[in-house]
Scaffold this motif. Structure first.
Motif: not given
Length: 215
Positions: A104-105, A107, A135, A137, A139, A141-142
């Motif tokens: 999912q992501s 961390y 966090v 992602r 793609d 991005s954060w």
């Protein structure tokens, strides 16, 4: 020291010499890059609570620092998670999964570099979680996470375990640049990790799980 793959170890967070939380984990790998841990679903854990049974995030910091202290045992109630502690780095990277066990992501947990210990029958790594997180992602991005908690606690330097706000943010910004570039470990590594079928999940934390912190 290095831990053998498959060994059950304890990942512990320490706050001013007190244990904040404990998570039982299996060692996936341990090499020059760092220590990779697997926290399985329903793995035994413990976390610090007030006399009323409330966790740290459930009360204002002003109340937390004047409350009693106890460690409540439980189980990891979310999807399994990978945790990578890069050698000598002031952060770890966790691979979060959704309810279907799909990546999912990432961390980024900002923390003091881990200190290992090994008592023979039980071993682990102790860190000081610095609360501010990032966090990232898929793609790349954060976003920053828990900035409000970080700022609230910095106002109480006599009680807080973070002494250098700038150093924590600088480490976060350094890791953000890695993420934006898609560099390791944000390059897809371990996103499809599956643990060996023979890894069991213990029912309880092993004896010695609450031994005094090494830091």
């Amino acid at each position: 020291m290095r831990f053998e793959p498959g060994r059950l170890v304890l990942h512990r967070n320490v706050r001013r010499g007190r244990i904040g939380w404990v998570r039982a984990a299996r060692v996936v790998s341990d090499d020059e890059r760092g220590l990779l841990l697997w926290v399985a679903r329903q793995a035994p854990v413990a976390h610090e609570v007030t006399a009323a049974g409330l966790g740290m995030r459930a009360v204002p910091f002003t109340e937390w620092i004047t409350s009693g202290y106890a460690l409540a045992r439980g189980t990891w109630n979310g999807p399994p998670v990978l945790k990578f502690l890069p050698t000598g780095a002031a952060h770890s990277v966790w691979w979060f999964r959704d309810a279907g066990d799909r990546f999912q992501s990432w961390y980024v947990n900002l923390e003091e570099p881990g200190v290992r210990w090994d008592d023979g029958a039980v071993a682990g790594v102790d860190v000081v979680d610095q609360d501010l997180d990032v966090v990232v992602r898929p793609d790349l991005s954060w976003e920053w996470k828990d900035e409000d908690e970080f700022t609230e606690r910095l106002a109480f330097p006599e009680h807080y375990w973070v002494a250098d706000e700038r150093a924590v943010r600088a480490e976060g910004e350094r890791v953000i640049r890695l993420a934006e570039a898609g560099a390791f470990p944000f390059d897809g590594t371990w996103c499809d990790f599956t643990p060996p079928a023979e890894w069991d999940v213990p029912d309880e934390l092993p004896p010695g799980w609450d031994r005094p912190p090494v830091r």
